[in-house]
Design an enzyme around this catalytic site. Structure first.
Site, mmCIF file in Angstrom:
data_model
loop_
_atom_site.group_PDB
_atom_site.id
_atom_site.type_symbol
_atom_site.label_atom_id
_atom_site.label_comp_id
_atom_site.label_asym_id
_atom_site.label_seq_id
_atom_site.Cartn_x
_atom_site.Cartn_y
_atom_site.Cartn_z
ATOM 1 N N GLU A 117 -8.415 13.562 18.987
ATOM 2 C CA GLU A 117 -9.412 14.147 20.213
ATOM 3 C C GLU A 117 -9.254 12.919 21.216
ATOM 4 O O GLU A 117 -9.868 13.262 22.346
ATOM 5 C CB GLU A 117 -10.721 14.134 19.632
ATOM 6 C CG GLU A 117 -11.058 15.421 18.833
ATOM 7 C CD GLU A 117 -10.882 16.514 19.267
ATOM 8 O OE1 GLU A 117 -10.931 16.601 20.700
ATOM 9 O OE2 GLU A 117 -10.975 17.936 18.797
ATOM 10 N N GLU A 148 -3.130 8.915 -2.917
ATOM 11 C CA GLU A 148 -4.494 8.402 -2.684
ATOM 12 C C GLU A 148 -4.363 6.923 -3.560
ATOM 13 O O GLU A 148 -5.175 6.134 -3.335
ATOM 14 C CB GLU A 148 -5.666 9.212 -2.803
ATOM 15 C CG GLU A 148 -6.136 9.440 -4.185
ATOM 16 C CD GLU A 148 -7.521 9.786 -4.119
ATOM 17 O OE1 GLU A 148 -8.292 9.366 -5.092
ATOM 18 O OE2 GLU A 148 -7.618 10.818 -3.434
#
Length: 336
Positions: A117, A148
């Site tokens: 953004e 992960e």
């Protein structure tokens, strides 16, 4: 906020002794990790919600809404630490550093969302704010098995970016123990970069590894261990602050106007004209002329109108002011 639910009948729960279940060889396969998870606030079981599936939809929605209302309070409790992390980040970005988010699963996706953004909102280059997710871009949609759990993968992902001491690395993990996030801040710190650890458990491994631990303790989730709920909301609120206030400090706004907005579509082109109007009070004709003289750059257009300078002069003043419009206006030549 806690909610008591009348139980029609006991809910069968897995026995706690199952955590110590052993393999044929007599050793617990996941016992150590399960014991660790049992100590985390974000993994806690809420017995008062054990019959929530028996409630009607409106009541469940009310309970969820009540839970969500507690998140801003948890964030507010850590505002001094958040502000310190932002100031340290902005100082490094002003020297050309980057803001890099690193996480797995939901935290990784939230980091990528925030990073993506920044270019349209603040006209940053895509290389200035970066989101890394364990397992790479495909993990945005589909989980990548084992990614992960690898500190080494995090180090490799950062090395691919040629990390510098002016960069800031934000490890994001609800539990505060995810190896990818912890490994990212550990590696970044060895490289001399600024490190921030954003988690939702107190005294976390991620916080211990970071120069700026941001531990937003939101409590146990409505659904046991579903940290995309309150923990995810808390992380999003903090990431909003990290990026937005850093950009304010870097001069990407003028008051509360997004003067560095990138007008890449019709809506944003209309918004850019509205921003110039709000900042200057100029007529439509003046606004169009100013934008034409500055290749559509909103900040430059405002400076030409308020500072009474031409497009090239506006560009020079902003460059000399490191992009800060207020400073450029103060430096503009006065006319009688």
């Amino acid at each position: 906020m806690r909610h008591e639910i009348e139980k029609a009948e006991p809910l069968s729960m897995t026995s706690t002794t199952d955590a110590n279940a052993t393999t044929p060889g007599g050793h617990s396969e996941y016992g150590e990790l399960r014991a660790e998870l049992a100590t985390l606030t974000t993994e806690a079981f809420r017995p008062e919600l054990a019959e929530i599936d028996r409630l009607d939809t409106l009541e469940i929605a009310r309970i969820m809404n009540g839970e969500d209302r507690t998140v801003p309070t948890a964030v507010a409790a850590r505002l001094p630490e958040i502000a310190a992390a932002i100031d340290a980040t902005a100082a490094r970005m002003a020297r050309g550093g980057r803001l890099i988010y690193a996480g797995a699963g939901t935290p990784g996706r939230l980091g990528i969302l925030d990073a993506s953004e920044c270019p349209p909102t603040f006209n940053t280059d895509p290389s200035e704010v970066i989101g890394l997710i364990a397992g790479g871009p495909s993990a945005i949609i589909t989980a990548v098995e084992g990614a992960e759990d690898s500190k080494e993968l995090a180090a490799a992902d950062l090395d691919a970016l040629d990390l510098t001491p002016d960069d800031t690395v934000v490890g994001i993990s609800a539990s505060g123990r995810t190896p990818y996030a912890v490994g990212a801040v550990e590696h970044a710190r060895r490289k001399g970069a600024l490190t921030i650890g954003l988690s939702c458990n107190a005294d976390s491994a991620l916080g211990a590894a970071s120069e700026h631990p941001l531990e937003i303790v939101v409590g146990a989730e409505l659904l046991t261990g579903s940290t995309r709920l309150k923990a995810g909301t808390a992380q999003k609120l903090v990431l909003n602050m990290l990026s937005t206030i850093t950009m304010i400090r870097l001069g990407k706004t003028y008051g509360n106007l997004m003067v560095d907005v990138r007008a890449s579509n019709e809506k944003l082109r209309a918004r850019s004209r509205r921003i110039v109007a709000l900042a200057t009070g100029a007529s439509d004709e003046e606004i169009e002329a100013a934008l034409a003289a500055t290749d559509g750059e909103v900040k430059n257009a405002i400076l030409t109108i308020l500072g009474r300078v031409d497009g090239p002069t506006a560009a020079t003043l902003l460059s000399a002011s490191d992009g800060h419009l207020r400073a450029a206006l103060a430096a503009a030549p006065r006319t009688t």
